[in-house]
Design an enzyme around this catalytic site. Structure first.
Site, PDB file in Angstrom:
ATOM      1  CB  CYS A 137      -0.721   0.218   1.240  1.00 24.55           C
ATOM      2  SG  CYS A 137      -1.527  -1.632   1.675  1.00 24.55           S
ATOM      3  CD  GLU A 209      -2.959  -0.838  -3.002  1.00 28.74           C
ATOM      4  OE1 GLU A 209      -3.445   0.297  -3.695  1.00 28.74           O
ATOM      5  OE2 GLU A 209      -3.241  -0.643  -1.549  1.00 28.74           O
TER       6      GLU A 209
HETATM    7  C1  LIG Z   1      -6.438   1.423  -1.055  1.00 23.20           C
HETATM    8  C2  LIG Z   1      -5.339   2.156  -1.047  1.00 23.20           C
HETATM    9  N1  LIG Z   1      -4.084   1.517  -1.464  1.00 23.20           N
HETATM   10  C3  LIG Z   1      -2.943   2.584  -0.557  1.00 23.20           C
HETATM   11  C4  LIG Z   1      -3.096   3.545   0.198  1.00 23.20           C
HETATM   12  C5  LIG Z   1      -1.613   4.573  -0.041  1.00 23.20           C
HETATM   13  N2  LIG Z   1      -1.443   4.670   1.773  1.00 23.20           N
HETATM   14  C6  LIG Z   1      -2.037   3.937   1.944  1.00 23.20           C
HETATM   15  S1  LIG Z   1      -1.265   4.034   4.644  1.00 23.20           S
HETATM   16  C7  LIG Z   1       0.117   4.682   3.632  1.00 23.20           C
HETATM   17  C8  LIG Z   1       1.127   5.120   4.909  1.00 23.20           C
HETATM   18  C9  LIG Z   1       1.013   6.553   4.971  1.00 23.20           C
HETATM   19  O1  LIG Z   1      -0.202   7.272   5.412  1.00 23.20           O
HETATM   20  C10 LIG Z   1      -0.517   5.114   2.273  1.00 23.20           C
HETATM   21  C11 LIG Z   1       0.540   6.302   1.368  1.00 23.20           C
HETATM   22  C12 LIG Z   1      -4.659   4.002   0.129  1.00 23.20           C
HETATM   23  N3  LIG Z   1      -4.551   5.591   0.025  1.00 23.20           N
HETATM   24  N4  LIG Z   1      -5.353   3.646  -0.358  1.00 23.20           N
END
Ligand SMILES: Cc1ncc(C[n+]2csc(CCO)c2C)c(N)n1
Length: 231
Positions: A137, A209
């Site tokens: 993520c 994702e």
């Molecule tokens: C479906 C989905 N996947 C990944 C992220 C991105 N993301 C999730 S936690 C994180 C780290 C710091 O906040 C990041 C970059 C998202 N928003 N939505």
């Protein structure tokens, strides 16, 4: 020099992540022509996704064996609640949606499946499962953000520019790199059969994702005719 675990993971995930850049939702976001209703669906679903996701960081902090790892997870938790979710709250206000309304969003099937999978694997085993569950993520959004930032006018777009700026920013790159460093440290003394389990988690979350982009593109909720009447 020994190969980093993330170099091995990269070989597996690169073709999957490249396909995100070809997906109409991501393409439309980077090129600036994405339908705002589709974006709104992403924003609402992503908000409730991030609430569940934040629990993973809290779990990581609780499972940490040392203060440095505990601090990294606490920073990731803080970054998600206060930086990343601020982006969503700002976009929501442009749609006339309050933060409370955003929080009340009913999770779609893909959101439910993805967060349930991550929370399930993160609760099993030790800290390594939690780190593997959060890696794709944080890293893949930074990969997309940096790729889109290089597309003409993506950073300057009047509506989607903030999105591209946020995920390509130095702060977000640092958070993604923290996750990359964590998994490499954890993988150092692990036998192959344990590494294969972690690799599987990273591949599965990478598939999720793609499904999340696709869910947003189709504004999907629950693909059951009678379910639509209850939403
Ligand atoms: C479906 C989905 N996947 C990944 C992220 C991105 N993301 C999730 S936690 C994180 C780290 C710091 O906040 C990041 C970059 C998202 N928003 N939505």
């Amino acid at each position: 020099m020994q190969q980093l675990f993330t170099d091995r993971l990269w070989k597996k995930v690169e073709p999957i992540w490249k396909s995100y850049l070809e997906h109409p939702f991501v393409k439309g976001l980077g090129e600036g022509w994405l339908d705002k209703e589709k974006f709104k669906h992403w924003m609402k679903q992503d908000y409730v996704y991030l609430i569940e996701y934040s629990r993973l960081f809290a779990l990581g902090s609780a499972k940490a064996h040392d203060l440095s790892t505990m601090t990294t997870f606490a920073n990731l938790l803080h970054g998600t609640l206060h930086m990343e979710m601020d982006l969503h709250r700002n976009y929501a206000s442009k749609f006339g949606i309050t933060a409370d309304e955003l929080e009340e969003t009913e999770a779609a099937a893909t959101t439910t499946a993805y967060t349930s999978y991550m929370l399930n694997v993160a609760q099993q085993g030790g800290i390594e499962n939690t780190v593997a569950a959060v890696l794709a993520c944080a890293w893949s959004y930074n990969y997309i953000g940096k790729a889109l930032a290089a597309w003409p006018n993506a950073l300057e777009h009047e509506f989607y520019g903030n999105w591209v700026q946020m995920y390509s920013s130095e702060d977000f790159t640092a958070l993604a790199n923290d996750c990359i460093d964590l998994i490499n440290t954890i993988a150092e003394d692990k036998p192959e059969h344990e590494l294969a389990i972690l690799e599987d988690i990273v591949v599965k979350t990478s598939y999720f994702e793609y499904m999340f982009w696709d869910m947003a593109e189709h504004q999907a909720m629950w693909p059951v005719p009678v379910a639509a009447q209850n939403l």
